[in-house]
Design a protein around this motif. Sequence first.
Motif, PDB file in Angstrom:
ATOM      1  N   LYS A 143       0.795  -1.215   0.000  1.00 32.66           N
ATOM      2  CA  LYS A 143       0.000   0.000   0.000  1.00 32.66           C
ATOM      3  C   LYS A 143       0.834   1.273   0.000  1.00 32.66           C
ATOM      4  O   LYS A 143       0.405   2.289  -0.521  1.00 32.66           O
ATOM      5  N   ARG A 144       2.032   1.231   0.633  1.00 31.54           N
ATOM      6  CA  ARG A 144       2.763   2.458   0.926  1.00 31.54           C
ATOM      7  C   ARG A 144       4.195   2.403   0.419  1.00 31.54           C
ATOM      8  O   ARG A 144       4.747   1.335   0.163  1.00 31.54           O
ATOM      9  N   THR A 145       4.788   3.594   0.329  1.00 32.35           N
ATOM     10  CA  THR A 145       6.236   3.691   0.138  1.00 32.35           C
ATOM     11  C   THR A 145       6.789   4.517   1.287  1.00 32.35           C
ATOM     12  O   THR A 145       6.280   5.611   1.560  1.00 32.35           O
ATOM     13  N   PRO A 146       7.795   3.973   2.012  1.00 30.99           N
ATOM     14  CA  PRO A 146       8.376   2.642   1.838  1.00 30.99           C
ATOM     15  C   PRO A 146       7.601   1.582   2.627  1.00 30.99           C
ATOM     16  O   PRO A 146       7.103   1.854   3.711  1.00 30.99           O
ATOM     17  N   GLU A 147       7.525   0.394   2.060  1.00 28.90           N
ATOM     18  CA  GLU A 147       6.974  -0.786   2.729  1.00 28.90           C
ATOM     19  C   GLU A 147       7.847  -1.960   2.320  1.00 28.90           C
ATOM     20  O   GLU A 147       8.163  -2.110   1.138  1.00 28.90           O
ATOM     21  N   VAL A 148       8.268  -2.771   3.288  1.00 26.96           N
ATOM     22  CA  VAL A 148       9.226  -3.836   3.007  1.00 26.96           C
ATOM     23  C   VAL A 148       8.622  -5.203   3.299  1.00 26.96           C
ATOM     24  O   VAL A 148       7.807  -5.360   4.214  1.00 26.96           O
ATOM     25  N   PHE A 149       9.051  -6.175   2.499  1.00 25.61           N
ATOM     26  CA  PHE A 149       8.623  -7.570   2.640  1.00 25.61           C
ATOM     27  C   PHE A 149       9.882  -8.434   2.688  1.00 25.61           C
ATOM     28  O   PHE A 149      10.747  -8.301   1.812  1.00 25.61           O
ATOM     29  N   VAL A 150       9.990  -9.304   3.678  1.00 26.52           N
ATOM     30  CA  VAL A 150      11.198 -10.103   3.887  1.00 26.52           C
ATOM     31  C   VAL A 150      10.871 -11.578   3.651  1.00 26.52           C
ATOM     32  O   VAL A 150       9.976 -12.136   4.306  1.00 26.52           O
ATOM     33  N   PHE A 151      11.619 -12.201   2.729  1.00 26.62           N
ATOM     34  CA  PHE A 151      11.398 -13.598   2.368  1.00 26.62           C
ATOM     35  C   PHE A 151      12.644 -14.416   2.693  1.00 26.62           C
ATOM     36  O   PHE A 151      13.779 -13.941   2.549  1.00 26.62           O
ATOM     37  N   ASP A 152      12.443 -15.668   3.089  1.00 23.12           N
ATOM     38  CA  ASP A 152      13.571 -16.555   3.392  1.00 23.12           C
ATOM     39  C   ASP A 152      14.071 -17.219   2.115  1.00 23.12           C
ATOM     40  O   ASP A 152      13.667 -16.861   0.998  1.00 23.12           O
ATOM     41  N   ALA A 153      14.953 -18.210   2.256  1.00 23.47           N
ATOM     42  CA  ALA A 153      15.572 -18.861   1.099  1.00 23.47           C
ATOM     43  C   ALA A 153      14.542 -19.556   0.217  1.00 23.47           C
ATOM     44  O   ALA A 153      14.739 -19.691  -0.994  1.00 23.47           O
ATOM     45  N   LYS A 154      13.441 -20.025   0.830  1.00 25.98           N
ATOM     46  CA  LYS A 154      12.377 -20.656   0.056  1.00 25.98           C
ATOM     47  C   LYS A 154      11.341 -19.631  -0.392  1.00 25.98           C
ATOM     48  O   LYS A 154      10.300 -19.996  -0.916  1.00 25.98           O
ATOM     49  N   ARG A 155      11.660 -18.386  -0.174  1.00 24.18           N
ATOM     50  CA  ARG A 155      10.850 -17.235  -0.560  1.00 24.18           C
ATOM     51  C   ARG A 155       9.479 -17.241   0.116  1.00 24.18           C
ATOM     52  O   ARG A 155       8.475 -16.854  -0.467  1.00 24.18           O
ATOM     53  N   ARG A 156       9.499 -17.656   1.397  1.00 23.10           N
ATOM     54  CA  ARG A 156       8.308 -17.560   2.241  1.00 23.10           C
ATOM     55  C   ARG A 156       8.380 -16.258   3.038  1.00 23.10           C
ATOM     56  O   ARG A 156       9.435 -15.893   3.547  1.00 23.10           O
ATOM     57  N   LEU A 157       7.235 -15.588   3.148  1.00 22.37           N
ATOM     58  CA  LEU A 157       7.184 -14.286   3.800  1.00 22.37           C
ATOM     59  C   LEU A 157       7.307 -14.432   5.317  1.00 22.37           C
ATOM     60  O   LEU A 157       6.596 -15.213   5.943  1.00 22.37           O
ATOM     61  N   HIS A 158       8.234 -13.636   5.905  1.00 25.51           N
ATOM     62  CA  HIS A 158       8.432 -13.664   7.360  1.00 25.51           C
ATOM     63  C   HIS A 158       8.208 -12.308   8.022  1.00 25.51           C
ATOM     64  O   HIS A 158       7.978 -12.257   9.238  1.00 25.51           O
ATOM     65  N   TYR A 159       8.313 -11.224   7.265  1.00 30.51           N
ATOM     66  CA  TYR A 159       8.084  -9.906   7.852  1.00 30.51           C
ATOM     67  C   TYR A 159       7.524  -8.978   6.787  1.00 30.51           C
ATOM     68  O   TYR A 159       7.935  -9.006   5.622  1.00 30.51           O
ATOM     69  N   ARG A 160       6.588  -8.126   7.253  1.00 33.54           N
ATOM     70  CA  ARG A 160       6.021  -7.106   6.370  1.00 33.54           C
ATOM     71  C   ARG A 160       5.767  -5.845   7.189  1.00 33.54           C
ATOM     72  O   ARG A 160       5.263  -5.919   8.305  1.00 33.54           O
ATOM     73  N   GLY A 161       6.136  -4.674   6.637  1.00 36.34           N
ATOM     74  CA  GLY A 161       5.811  -3.441   7.335  1.00 36.34           C
ATOM     75  C   GLY A 161       6.834  -2.345   7.140  1.00 36.34           C
ATOM     76  O   GLY A 161       7.416  -2.185   6.069  1.00 36.34           O
ATOM     77  N   ARG A 162       7.086  -1.607   8.215  1.00 30.10           N
ATOM     78  CA  ARG A 162       7.963  -0.431   8.177  1.00 30.10           C
ATOM     79  C   ARG A 162       9.424  -0.830   8.339  1.00 30.10           C
ATOM     80  O   ARG A 162       9.747  -1.946   8.763  1.00 30.10           O
ATOM     81  N   VAL A 163      10.301   0.111   8.062  1.00 31.61           N
ATOM     82  CA  VAL A 163      11.731  -0.097   8.297  1.00 31.61           C
ATOM     83  C   VAL A 163      12.047   0.095   9.773  1.00 31.61           C
ATOM     84  O   VAL A 163      12.744  -0.704  10.383  1.00 31.61           O
ATOM     85  N   ASP A 164      11.533   1.178  10.363  1.00 28.63           N
ATOM     86  CA  ASP A 164      11.663   1.408  11.802  1.00 28.63           C
ATOM     87  C   ASP A 164      10.548   2.352  12.227  1.00 28.63           C
ATOM     88  O   ASP A 164       9.668   2.687  11.429  1.00 28.63           O
ATOM     89  N   ASP A 165      10.559   2.790  13.494  1.00 28.29           N
ATOM     90  CA  ASP A 165       9.440   3.552  14.044  1.00 28.29           C
ATOM     91  C   ASP A 165       9.757   5.026  14.263  1.00 28.29           C
ATOM     92  O   ASP A 165       9.145   5.676  15.115  1.00 28.29           O
TER      93      ASP A 165
END
Length: 656
Positions: A143-165
Amino acid sequence: MQRRQSNVNLIVSAASCFGLLVGLWIAPAAADEPVAASAFGTQLTRIDLDDYRGRRWQLEDFQSDSILVVAFLGTECPLAKLYAVRLQSMHDELSGAGVRIIGVMSNRHDSLLDIGSFAQRQNLTFPIVKDAGGRLADQLAAKRTPEVFVFDAKRRLHYRGRVDDQYGIGYVRDEPRRHDLRAALDELIAGEPVSVPRTEAVGCIIGRKKTVHSDASVTYGGQVAAILNRHCVECHRAGEIAPFALTDYEEVAGWADMIAEVVRDQRMPPWHADPAHGHFVNARLMSDEEKQLLYDWAEAGAPAGDLSDLPVPPAQVAGWQLPREPDLVFNVSPEPFEVPAEGAVRYQYFRADPKLDRDVWIEAAELKPGNRSVVHHILAFAVPKGQRRGLDGARGFLVGYVPGARVEPWPAGHAKRIPAGSELIFQVHYTPIGTVAIDQSELGICIKEDATVTHEIVTTSAVQSRFAIPPGKADHPVSASSPRFPAGAKLLSMSPHMHVRGKSFEYTIESSGERVLSIPQYDFSWQTTYVLEQPLPLKEGDRMLCRATFDNSAANLNNPDPTDTVTWGDQTWDEMMIGYYHLSVPRDGEASGPTAAELRRAAVQRAVRLATFDRIDRDKDGKLTKAQTPRNLHKVFEELDADGDGVLTRQEAETK
């Protein structure tokens, strides 16, 4: 978005340029936004996007990386500009641990040329790709910039959201309290589960291409361009303070949803005065009808309409906001000043000799930053040559700059005066932005002929420097009173000033009890001068009473340390309580009672009295006995001890 802010003098800002822009334009992701498409554990199956150099990036290009961070960015979003640099630092530091970052640009209005310029300007080395049509953004429900999505080696999602607060609605912290993305990466690198897998993204809405309603009655050419010209374009144009321009249809259409959101949330146009007290010529207020037109336009997919006869944007004078080319221009610093990439930069003081052999009357003046991104504020003083004291700006100044400042001509016949033989002192507060920057600001002055000046504009204030805001106190009051008004004075405008713990501020005329300005929700990010529609006549000998409240509690998200006792100081983590106001005073000899020059002298004498009182009052109880007072000041003590009780209070010293 804004209309106009007067330059009947502006004030010291505790907010940096970036803080201003972020505080007004960013927004959190809605708590109920759809997330089914990115449920945790969901696998990323495809990336097939071109970068600005023409190279196509696919998911297979990252098969040797054990962690993949997909970061949605935008070329003009102020938060994306800042966090892109932080992402680059993480990429450099963690690439050896198998972490790879890819930047994704999904905004419809971000061209490949814009993206290339962004990457080069921010010194980015990780891939930056164009998500044409927003396919990847839709797949991940970004929805937003910046918004980050973190995937593991099997490209499964483990984190979504902001960089920091560090940034949020209505607050900008000096530094983050939680580094969310870095914490998630460290946990994954260590083989541990991510402890906080979801946070709210903060930033600009991704400008997707939307289906345009063919029967829409509201269009850019028909109504929207004119609304933006009236309220927004003076700042949202090339070379101005706003982070992007709102003068081109494609650009504006990409921001349509964001515009509707910030207007609906009353973050834009920024205006904080209570309408029950005072009427102001520079009120930044959209009508309900104008707001609804913007909402309807965004909802209809931002239709263009007829673009052949668009309204002409407001005039701009050769880089100056002045009504004409300035007669005098002075460099604020003798040489370009280098602002370091990080760390606290002390106030810089620069001197310039204008070589004036006669009084000069100022019709209009502007302090123009050379590099708006690092200039926190500028104050200009006109002082006798060699003066070293009294430059804190608490009592008054010649002209000032703060982020978002607008120049507007003063009333006919009015001017500010630079006495003959004065030199100019510039106080500049710089704010590092993560990269080394160069600034050389300027002061431009339009001169008014002496014979045409009927009234002098005098800037003074009600100021209280003796306060201590207790830890955790959410509603701490501080009061101050001004010097006495001279004969024939009229109130033109007011400029309240506090720092990040400021909560509310009000101005009241002592004799009548009339409240002439009330700011129920003070916003340190937008330091406004409130200009009365009609100058208010003031009674000779009357004065201004100001009352502020401060929030030093943990509930104030701007608060850098709710456990600290806060006192007066220059820095953002300190506080100030200054009720600047600007008077129209008949020129010397044209009215009975104190003249403008006498008013200035009285303000200086008052400041000296209080400074002397504070120096002698070592126990800081606000009281002095004659025994505590040096013998050479006993006569002054007796003159100031109004009730003759043998105890001199600070209030007695202040009200003389």
